[in-house]
Design an enzyme around this catalytic site. Structure first.
Site, PDB file in Angstrom:
ATOM      1  N   TYR A  80      66.456   2.419  67.768  1.00 51.88           N
ATOM      2  CA  TYR A  80      65.303   2.963  68.494  1.00 51.88           C
ATOM      3  C   TYR A  80      65.654   4.301  69.138  1.00 51.88           C
ATOM      4  O   TYR A  80      64.926   5.267  69.035  1.00 51.88           O
ATOM      5  CB  TYR A  80      64.835   1.977  69.567  1.00 51.88           C
ATOM      6  CG  TYR A  80      63.565   2.428  70.235  1.00 51.88           C
ATOM      7  CD1 TYR A  80      62.324   2.117  69.680  1.00 51.88           C
ATOM      8  CD2 TYR A  80      63.603   3.196  71.398  1.00 51.88           C
ATOM      9  CE1 TYR A  80      61.151   2.562  70.270  1.00 51.88           C
ATOM     10  CE2 TYR A  80      62.429   3.643  71.990  1.00 51.88           C
ATOM     11  CZ  TYR A  80      61.211   3.319  71.427  1.00 51.88           C
ATOM     12  OH  TYR A  80      60.054   3.765  72.002  1.00 51.88           O
ATOM     13  N   PHE A 132      43.016  25.381  58.810  1.00 50.72           N
ATOM     14  CA  PHE A 132      43.144  24.183  57.987  1.00 50.72           C
ATOM     15  C   PHE A 132      42.329  23.102  58.700  1.00 50.72           C
ATOM     16  O   PHE A 132      42.203  23.146  59.927  1.00 50.72           O
ATOM     17  CB  PHE A 132      44.616  23.765  57.832  1.00 50.72           C
ATOM     18  CG  PHE A 132      44.772  22.548  56.975  1.00 50.72           C
ATOM     19  CD1 PHE A 132      44.506  22.614  55.616  1.00 50.72           C
ATOM     20  CD2 PHE A 132      45.131  21.325  57.519  1.00 50.72           C
ATOM     21  CE1 PHE A 132      44.608  21.483  54.821  1.00 50.72           C
ATOM     22  CE2 PHE A 132      45.246  20.193  56.723  1.00 50.72           C
ATOM     23  CZ  PHE A 132      44.974  20.267  55.373  1.00 50.72           C
ATOM     24  N   THR A 133      41.780  22.156  57.949  1.00 53.99           N
ATOM     25  CA  THR A 133      40.835  21.185  58.538  1.00 53.99           C
ATOM     26  C   THR A 133      41.390  20.527  59.808  1.00 53.99           C
ATOM     27  O   THR A 133      40.743  20.570  60.857  1.00 53.99           O
ATOM     28  CB  THR A 133      40.476  20.083  57.523  1.00 53.99           C
ATOM     29  OG1 THR A 133      41.663  19.697  56.853  1.00 53.99           O
ATOM     30  CG2 THR A 133      39.475  20.571  56.499  1.00 53.99           C
ATOM     31  N   ASP A 223      52.383  27.556  61.177  1.00 50.33           N
ATOM     32  CA  ASP A 223      52.226  26.288  60.445  1.00 50.33           C
ATOM     33  C   ASP A 223      52.981  26.427  59.125  1.00 50.33           C
ATOM     34  O   ASP A 223      52.536  27.120  58.207  1.00 50.33           O
ATOM     35  CB  ASP A 223      50.734  26.022  60.203  1.00 50.33           C
ATOM     36  CG  ASP A 223      50.490  24.731  59.415  1.00 50.33           C
ATOM     37  OD1 ASP A 223      51.452  24.173  58.847  1.00 50.33           O
ATOM     38  OD2 ASP A 223      49.326  24.295  59.366  1.00 50.33           O
ATOM     39  N   LYS A 266      54.589  17.762  52.820  1.00 50.77           N
ATOM     40  CA  LYS A 266      54.656  18.888  51.890  1.00 50.77           C
ATOM     41  C   LYS A 266      56.037  19.527  51.945  1.00 50.77           C
ATOM     42  O   LYS A 266      56.785  19.488  50.993  1.00 50.77           O
ATOM     43  CB  LYS A 266      53.580  19.928  52.225  1.00 50.77           C
ATOM     44  CG  LYS A 266      52.170  19.487  51.917  1.00 50.77           C
ATOM     45  CD  LYS A 266      51.410  19.163  53.173  1.00 50.77           C
ATOM     46  CE  LYS A 266      50.014  18.665  52.885  1.00 50.77           C
ATOM     47  NZ  LYS A 266      49.057  19.178  53.849  1.00 50.77           N
ATOM     48  N   ARG A 389      36.744  21.269  47.389  1.00 55.02           N
ATOM     49  CA  ARG A 389      36.954  22.086  48.576  1.00 55.02           C
ATOM     50  C   ARG A 389      35.803  23.068  48.642  1.00 55.02           C
ATOM     51  O   ARG A 389      35.899  24.230  48.315  1.00 55.02           O
ATOM     52  CB  ARG A 389      38.305  22.822  48.516  1.00 55.02           C
ATOM     53  CG  ARG A 389      39.500  21.901  48.630  1.00 55.02           C
ATOM     54  CD  ARG A 389      39.949  21.630  50.066  1.00 55.02           C
ATOM     55  NE  ARG A 389      39.309  20.513  50.726  1.00 55.02           N
ATOM     56  CZ  ARG A 389      39.871  19.800  51.713  1.00 55.02           C
ATOM     57  NH1 ARG A 389      41.073  20.077  52.125  1.00 55.02           N
ATOM     58  NH2 ARG A 389      39.213  18.840  52.306  1.00 55.02           N
ATOM     59  N   PHE A 455      33.450  14.075  53.405  1.00 55.50           N
ATOM     60  CA  PHE A 455      34.153  14.248  52.118  1.00 55.50           C
ATOM     61  C   PHE A 455      35.095  13.089  51.819  1.00 55.50           C
ATOM     62  O   PHE A 455      35.365  12.789  50.665  1.00 55.50           O
ATOM     63  CB  PHE A 455      34.888  15.596  52.051  1.00 55.50           C
ATOM     64  CG  PHE A 455      36.021  15.752  53.033  1.00 55.50           C
ATOM     65  CD1 PHE A 455      35.775  16.152  54.328  1.00 55.50           C
ATOM     66  CD2 PHE A 455      37.328  15.508  52.651  1.00 55.50           C
ATOM     67  CE1 PHE A 455      36.807  16.298  55.238  1.00 55.50           C
ATOM     68  CE2 PHE A 455      38.375  15.653  53.551  1.00 55.50           C
ATOM     69  CZ  PHE A 455      38.118  16.044  54.851  1.00 55.50           C
TER      70      PHE A 455
HETATM   71  C1  LIG Z   1      48.632  19.110  55.140  1.00 51.83           C
HETATM   72  C2  LIG Z   1      48.587  20.191  56.115  1.00 51.83           C
HETATM   73  C3  LIG Z   1      48.536  19.918  57.489  1.00 51.83           C
HETATM   74  C4  LIG Z   1      48.461  18.497  58.032  1.00 51.83           C
HETATM   75  O1  LIG Z   1      49.563  17.752  57.675  1.00 51.83           O
HETATM   76  P1  LIG Z   1      49.494  16.155  57.490  1.00 51.83           P
HETATM   77  O2  LIG Z   1      50.892  15.754  57.280  1.00 51.83           O
HETATM   78  O3  LIG Z   1      48.602  15.887  56.327  1.00 51.83           O
HETATM   79  O4  LIG Z   1      48.916  15.592  58.746  1.00 51.83           O
HETATM   80  C5  LIG Z   1      48.519  20.993  58.352  1.00 51.83           C
HETATM   81  N1  LIG Z   1      48.529  22.252  57.903  1.00 51.83           N
HETATM   82  C6  LIG Z   1      48.568  22.549  56.602  1.00 51.83           C
HETATM   83  C7  LIG Z   1      48.589  23.955  56.156  1.00 51.83           C
HETATM   84  C8  LIG Z   1      48.591  21.540  55.653  1.00 51.83           C
HETATM   85  O5  LIG Z   1      48.616  21.841  54.352  1.00 51.83           O
END
Ligand SMILES: *Cc1c(COP(=O)(O)O)cnc(C)c1O
Length: 482
Positions: A80, A132-133, A223, A266, A389, A455
């Site tokens: 932990y 980004f969303t 980001d 990613k 998209r 979506f």
């Molecule tokens: C996917 C993504 C996120 C969010 O990441 P998650 O791991 O899906 O929560 C944030 N910014 C960008 C540019 C992304 O491609």
């Protein structure tokens, strides 16, 4: 991926890895594909994996891992607090970005939640190259206002401009002038700009943004979720960086930013996320929220197996052979489609290949969701799953009116090291067939429309019987072939 000269002169991306674990795929008959997309309410998010041949929905959490990553997962130290695993990730962060402080989070959006809660307050402004969303949702939830100040070329679908993800620093200066620096919570740069087709920014642009931030005392948040592709593009498209190593480029990015966060679904080819900074003050501000929302500071909601895999994956990202695989496959796919006259976003970016549904289906109005319609048509044509998209991904305004998106794209993501080149060629073939038969494709309308995130969960139906006609044409042209 290597650019090896072929004796034939052909330009073919060559995989610099071999595949040692495989997963069997199904290619179900076209009648079943129509049935499946109908059952899914014409929403590719609601399809079942068993009906899908090529899953190009996303690159999130589905990139192939390396043997070294899998080996590291066996060595993890599960506890932990005080796990021996966590310092390995801290060390990798230090090597890649030169940042001393690291906070773990279960994925990218969790990092966004914490950063937004700490730095965004009602009435503040957050300038960025593009949203980004999830980034925007967390900022808005905390009362902030997103200002997109990408260069004008960024929204030009078909272009040859190499860095469409650049932030327009003149627009940033204008925002500071209009609102005053105090009202700006932070400036956000998204690398490998997701929603405009995986388009990169240059290193030079980041230096210029830093200058403006220094001049006005602004915080620069980066980001880095799609950093791998962007690093490759800086190295190959930015002349002044040609002699820098990938690691040197990443280190300079680290030096230019105050806070870097990422989705390790990613970046690093695993599942997780985190926030890095050089400033103790920022680290201390965010630390409590990590323990509150994510978990103790040595795991942050991630399994230690994943943490081991991210540490190795981040280091592997510094290898040009590794990070070039996605961009070179995407470039291959985009060039083949362009050669066949199919409208796609150019120049080729990272993340995936993006079909331009407005030009693909000019007769389908935005009120009938051309990108969503194209997603269903391509699934019927080839069992290929993409992601809409376009306007379905938007949300209605307070008065219930549609908000039409700037672009109507069908994104075909290219998970790294997952598909072979013949699978990509198959996808190209079915897209070209669909383009030749585009007059058959009609629109969609909602039958179930949730207010939030429509979506993901919404269900639609085809307007008229165009999907049946498409199946009939497929059978005529392909006979017994799947
Ligand atoms: C996917 C993504 C996120 C969010 O990441 P998650 O791991 O899906 O929560 C944030 N910014 C960008 C540019 C992304 O491609």
């Amino acid at each position: 991926m290597s650019v090896v000269k072929f004796f034939s002169g052909a330009k073919v991306p060559l995989e610099m890895h071999k595949v040692r674990i495989v997963q069997k795929l199904n290619l179900v008959p076209v009648d079943r594909r129509l049935e499946a997309i109908t059952e899914a309410g014409n929403n590719t998010f609601l399809l079942k994996n068993r009906d899908i041949f090529l899953d190009m929905l996303t690159d999130s959490g589905v990139n192939a891992m390396s043997d070294k990553q899998l080996a590291a997962m066996m060595e993890c130290d599960d506890s932990y607090a005080g796990s021996e695993t966590f310092p390995k990730l801290e060390a990798a962060i230090m090597d890649v970005f030169g940042m001393e402080y690291f906070l773990p989070a279960h994925q990218g959006r969790a990092a966004e939640n914490i950063i937004s809660k700490v730095f965004v307050s009602p009435g503040t402004i957050i300038p960025m190259n593009y949203h980004f969303t999830t980034s925007k949702a967390h900022i808005v939830l905390n009362g902030g206002l997103v200002e997109e100040i990408i260069i004008d070329e960024g929204l030009n679908v078909s272009s040859s401009y190499p860095f469409k993800g650049n932030l327009d620093t003149a627009k940033l200066e204008a925002l500071v002038k209009k609102h005053g620096a105090k009202k700006i919570a932070f400036v956000r740069i998204e690398t490998g700009t997701n929603l405009i087709g995986g388009q990169p920014h240059s290193l030079q642009n980041l230096r210029e943004v830093r200058k403006v931030c220094d001049k006005h005392g602004l915080i620069l948040v980066f980001d880095a979720s799609l950093l791998a592709d962007n690093l490759y593009f800086i190295k190959t498209r930015e002349k002044a960086c040609r002699n820098m190593s990938i690691n040197e480029i990443a280190r300079e990015i680290g030096d230019l930013c105050d806070i870097i966060y990422f989705s390790a679904r990613k970046l690093g080819c695993a599942r997780g996320g985190g926030i890095c900074t050089r400033k103790k003050e920022y680290y201390m501000k965010m630390r409590e929220l990590v323990t509150l929302y994510e978990g103790f500071l040595t795991y942050g909601g991630m399994s230690v197996r994943e943490i081991e895999a991210i540490a190795v994956g981040l280091r592997e990202t510094m290898d040009e052979d590794m990070i070039s695989q996605g961009p070179l496959f995407i470039e291959f796919m985009v060039n083949e489609l362009v050669a066949n006259g199919v409208p796609v976003v150019t120049p080729p970016g990272g993340l995936g290949c993006h079909l331009d549904a407005m030009r693909f289906l000019p007769k389908v109005p935005q009120s009938e969701y051309p990108a969503g319609a194209l997603a269903t048509a391509l699934f019927i044509a080839g069992g290929v799953r993409g992601m809409e998209r376009g306007s379905i991904s938007e949300q209605r305004d307070e008065n219930g009116n549609e908000v039409y998106s700037n672009m109507e794209l069908l994104r075909l993501a290219m998970p790294r090291r997952v598909f072979t080149l013949s699978q990509v060629k198959y996808a190209v073939d079915r897209i070209v067939w669909l383009y030749k038969n585009r007059d058959l494709v009609g629109g969609l309308s909602f039958i179930e429309e949730p207010k939030m995130l429509r979506f993901f969960f919404g269900k639609l139906k085809a307007k008229g019987d165009w999907q049946k006609k498409l199946v009939a044409r497929f059978k005529k042209d392909f006979g017994d072939s799947l």
